[in-house]
Enzyme design. Sequence first.
Site, PDB file in Angstrom:
ATOM      1  N   GLU A  12      -6.008   2.191  -0.914  1.00  0.00           N
ATOM      2  CA  GLU A  12      -4.655   2.364  -1.448  1.00  0.00           C
ATOM      3  C   GLU A  12      -3.839   1.083  -1.324  1.00  0.00           C
ATOM      4  OE1 GLU A  12      -4.421   3.763   2.906  1.00  0.00           O
ATOM      5  OE2 GLU A  12      -5.893   3.665   1.293  1.00  0.00           O
ATOM      6  N   ASP A  32       0.839  -1.198   0.000  1.00  0.00           N
ATOM      7  CA  ASP A  32       0.000   0.000   0.000  1.00  0.00           C
ATOM      8  C   ASP A  32       0.872   1.246   0.000  1.00  0.00           C
ATOM      9  OD1 ASP A  32       0.708   0.418   2.647  1.00  0.00           O
ATOM     10  OD2 ASP A  32      -1.221  -0.199   3.468  1.00  0.00           O
ATOM     11  N   ILE A  33       0.246   2.356  -0.340  1.00  0.00           N
ATOM     12  CA  ILE A  33       0.944   3.630  -0.459  1.00  0.00           C
ATOM     13  C   ILE A  33       1.087   4.233   0.931  1.00  0.00           C
ATOM     14  CG2 ILE A  33       0.844   5.950  -1.438  1.00  0.00           C
ATOM     15  CD1 ILE A  33      -0.647   4.708  -3.823  1.00  0.00           C
TER      16      ILE A  33
END
Length: 299
Positions: free
Chosen positions: A219, A175-176
Amino acid sequence: MKDEKTKTHVIESAVFIEKLRQATGGVPYLVLIEGVPLGKKFPLMPPRVRFGRGAHADLTIEDKSVSQQHADVLIENQEVYIEDLKSTNGTFVNDQRIEVRTKLQEGDYVRIGTTIFKFLPAGNVENIYHERMRDLATLDPLTQIFNKKYVTEFLISEFERCAKRNIPLCLILFDIDYFKKLNDTYGHLAGDYVLKKSCALLKDKVLRAKDVFGRYGGEEFMLVLPQAPLQRACEIAERMRTTLADFPFVYDGKKMKVTISIGVVERSTQMEDATALISDTDRALYKAKNSGRNQVCVI
């Protein structure tokens, strides 16, 4: 009819995918109407596409009723023929078992084992319809990568196939980092830009043709790596990390630093199903996040 979870999966070989990458212009298609992934179009590229259960097939059908080398689809001067290769259980066109090379006509149904395809010639307007319907059913509208339903179902099917054949399979979850803060600082449109641009960069610069990449939530993203041992998966994960960390993200004149945290796990014989693989990979992801982010972790 089998239920969705037990439908036969059709798998493209690496050689077939490479031919597809090099293909130009309109080509005829077989559309999968009974099997997984439902609705997928398989281009028929000259001179031949081979179906079978063996490793040398262009399109592998994981079904015991399918022979190792089952049938050939032959493309000659814009005409398409199908030929049975003396298979045990036969090849069927419109429910008729074929004994000789048979020319395919628009709308013909081709059955190999329990898998059924519909033939569409080059230039057929229905190709556009099938492509659009498949996109709506399988793609995430923002990032234009696969949605959670598709990538999860693919992982389940691929896990079973690799376990049966003792083939390596790795899963990546990432994930970001600090995505909520990015949204709060630069706005949600900037966040959407980061999501779309990140996916496009990874598809273009890092991922292999056979890898299946999907948006798992917000995300968070899932990447299924068929036939990839752990070392190869870690190399891909590190390239993903550096590709995004080094890219100059700019939206509305504002520069943004984007990094990702990544968890990588290889399927093991102790895992009963794909759920166990997802759970272990999720733990690896949280290890990366809790260890400072912007890194790859394996458990």
